[in-house]
Design an enzyme around this catalytic site. Sequence first.
Site, short mmCIF file in Angstrom:
data_model
loop_
_atom_site.label_atom_id
_atom_site.label_comp_id
_atom_site.label_asym_id
_atom_site.label_seq_id
_atom_site.Cartn_x
_atom_site.Cartn_y
_atom_site.Cartn_z
N GLY A 1 9.54 13.50 7.97
CA GLY A 1 8.47 12.73 7.36
C GLY A 1 8.61 11.28 7.74
N GLY A 2 7.71 10.44 7.19
CA GLY A 2 7.77 9.02 7.50
C GLY A 2 9.07 8.39 7.05
N GLU B 1 -11.77 -1.58 1.74
CA GLU B 1 -11.36 -1.39 0.34
C GLU B 1 -10.15 -0.50 0.16
OE1 GLU B 1 -14.99 1.37 0.94
OE2 GLU B 1 -14.19 -0.50 1.71
N LEU B 2 -9.88 0.41 1.11
CA LEU B 2 -8.72 1.30 0.95
C LEU B 2 -7.42 0.51 0.89
CD1 LEU B 2 -7.92 4.30 0.77
CD2 LEU B 2 -7.62 4.28 3.24
N ASP C 1 3.40 13.91 -7.88
CA ASP C 1 3.16 14.28 -6.47
C ASP C 1 3.17 15.79 -6.27
OD1 ASP C 1 2.47 13.70 -3.89
OD2 ASP C 1 4.52 13.41 -3.19
N LEU D 1 15.31 20.83 8.39
CA LEU D 1 14.40 21.58 7.52
C LEU D 1 13.05 20.89 7.38
CD1 LEU D 1 16.88 22.55 4.64
CD2 LEU D 1 16.21 23.92 6.63
N GLY E 1 12.12 9.83 7.04
CA GLY E 1 13.30 10.28 7.79
C GLY E 1 13.28 11.79 7.95
N GLU F 1 -14.16 5.38 -41.87
CA GLU F 1 -12.86 6.02 -41.61
C GLU F 1 -12.68 7.34 -42.36
OE1 GLU F 1 -12.15 2.98 -44.91
OE2 GLU F 1 -13.38 3.21 -43.12
#
EC number: 2.7.11.12
Length: 762
Positions: A462-463, A233-234, A576, A459, A465, A357
């Site tokens: 990551g995936g 399912e992931l 993020d 510095l 670069g 209302e």
Amino acid sequence: MGNGSVKPKHSKHPDGQSGNLSNEALRSKVAELEREVKRKDAELQEREYHLKELREQLAKQTVAIAELTEELQSKCIQLNKLQDVIHVQGGSPLQASPDKVPLDVHRKTSGLVSLHSRRGAKAGVSAEPTSRTYDLNKPPEFSFEKARVRKDSSEKKLITDALNKNQFLKRLDPQQIKDMVECMYGRNYQQGSYIVKQGEPGNHIFVLAEGRLEVFQGEKLLSSIPMWTTFGELAILYNCTRTASVKAITNVKTWALDREVFQNIMRRTAQARDEEYRNFLRSVSLLKNLPEDKLTKIIDCLEVEYYDKGDYIIREGEEGSTFFILAKGKVKVTQSTEGHDQPQLIKTLQKGEYFGEKALISDDVRSANIIAEENDVACLVIDRETFNQTVGTFDELQKYLEGYVATLNRDDEKRHAKRSMSSWKLSKALSLEMIQLKEKVARFSSTSPFQNLEIIATLGVGGFGRVELVKVKNENIAFAMKCIRKKHIVDTKQQEHVYSEKRILEELCSPFIVKLYRTFKDNKYVYMLLEACLGGELWSILRDRGSFDEPTSKFCVACVTEAFDYLHRLGIIYRDLKPENLILDADGYLKLVDFGFAKKIGSGQKTWTFCGTPEYVAPEVILNKGHDFSVDFWSLGILVYELLTGNPPFSGIDQMMTYNLILKGIEKMDFPRKITRRPEDLIRRLCRQNPTERLGNLKNGINDIKKHRWLNGFNWEGLKARSLPSPLRRELSGPIDHSYFDKYPPEKGVPPDEMSGWDKDF
């Protein structure tokens, strides 16, 4: 007697004797039974007492197991961090507790740091963006009718039951499960073949219909998969690498669903529901003129309540504070009238009509009965308290619509102009500096940036670069150059995210966000020339210290809050947040970096792409319900928790377990003692399961966070003017001092050329 008669003796009648004996026997039996009952009572009480003791022991053991599980999980994470610190210290024994590692430990030992020290860092994940403007191989528009696959009713039921047994999928709406079942298609595998292979990217979810499957990790057998069980399912959430292999032990039949179809189903059903609700609300005279963002919040607050035939939804004469929209079925309206003993039928209401209302304005004494005319009547419901907290009171909304808020804001700006002058001057100075640097780098070659720049150090990696510290040749001006491998972007279908990062960063100028000065490209990479912030990563400092005290955590949270305030005013969601994406400048102030998942959305709009870091994603992202700015407030709550404890609150042994923990929620979670009452309250209010209830997403917006009692007395003006001393400031020897960053080995190999042309406007 004289006549010789004899007086007869009195004798017991046989029946009387029998009766007396019977009574005695009964009394004896009753006494015996009473003794037996007492004995049984005593025995029962003893057993109940014993059972109570066992239950108490079980409860204690359950709590102990939960505590030990939590502690074990925490220790595993902490062990990784401590191992990282050992690597930082060149393998020497630890001389201080994790809480007391000095700020400059990294500076003194940075030459010894290897890639092992990145082991605890959290990585972001993302599905393909829903808008794939720059993907030259994007698929045609989704059609649900074309995606449907014929099945008989028994197959549909078996597949539905299998999906509903899954811990994650059972939380989806019934309509979404139904649509998934409709679109699943058969895939058959021969004995000995692999359905899923460890290390390869995944794109499907499966339900086993026939045959036997076994799960392997490497050569080790982990388990077998029962018939009519869901697995994989992931892969329907985002592009991920399979962590185990699934092998066919016999010939096998499965039902499968692709990620793209799943995501389109999720979006399609949620958008259809939202559009239907929006149309309902637009038909209500009190609400029809509200702006889109207010309507969207009301939609998210609506709850569905069901009634059967004859149920009273509203009773005449009762006070009410709830507003109803009829979403399904029919109801009748009855009212007491003069000359009749029973309430009389006034009218019948159908789907799309509404009642109650007036309750949104003030306490409403119901003037009629509303009664369900059939079974399974569905009403959309919102109460006045929720309405007022989320979008404001009716009077406030009236003022909003009449333009009074704009006038008040202008008056407020005049009142606070003098107080905010220092931050305005700072913003102007930052803009001038940025313009000057942009003018300088504008003269560089667009395809050969290293003609004018030289690499000083790496510095980060990551995936995507690498990030290199570069300086202008023959000048003391430094930048951070983000080098993104084009082939990787195309392979992972992230072109839209890279372009979005470029467009958004070009628009921004905030002291709490890293600046973009220029972009470049060649056959192998696209490049972003960014502001060099050399105070180090917040994640590295947190790793070395173990956790932060409250003053330091408040400073970090305040910097992020200011960044979010700036972004959200521009209609940008970040998506993020985590310590790994917060970096320190020379003054020790935090800046947001890595805008790969940031997106600009319209007022009242939602976006659908699954992206973020697993430990930080909000429930609505996991469930593909569509999300907006409120996901940033959720992640802020997670950040507060991690800063104070060193670990995020949700962290499972794998990503799917992490998501299931998030979906269970933070409400019933016990907090560690090091989180005191006020920050706990802030975290719980930021991490509400319902986005409309989150602090920051209520009617007062982000000001509710700034005014929270944990942040009482914080110097917001000093922060914005950068006159507030940072508790994280570290000394730098110059513009190319990279001693607070981990040391990385050179890049291995050269990436291949990527010439599809997706980056022609980069």
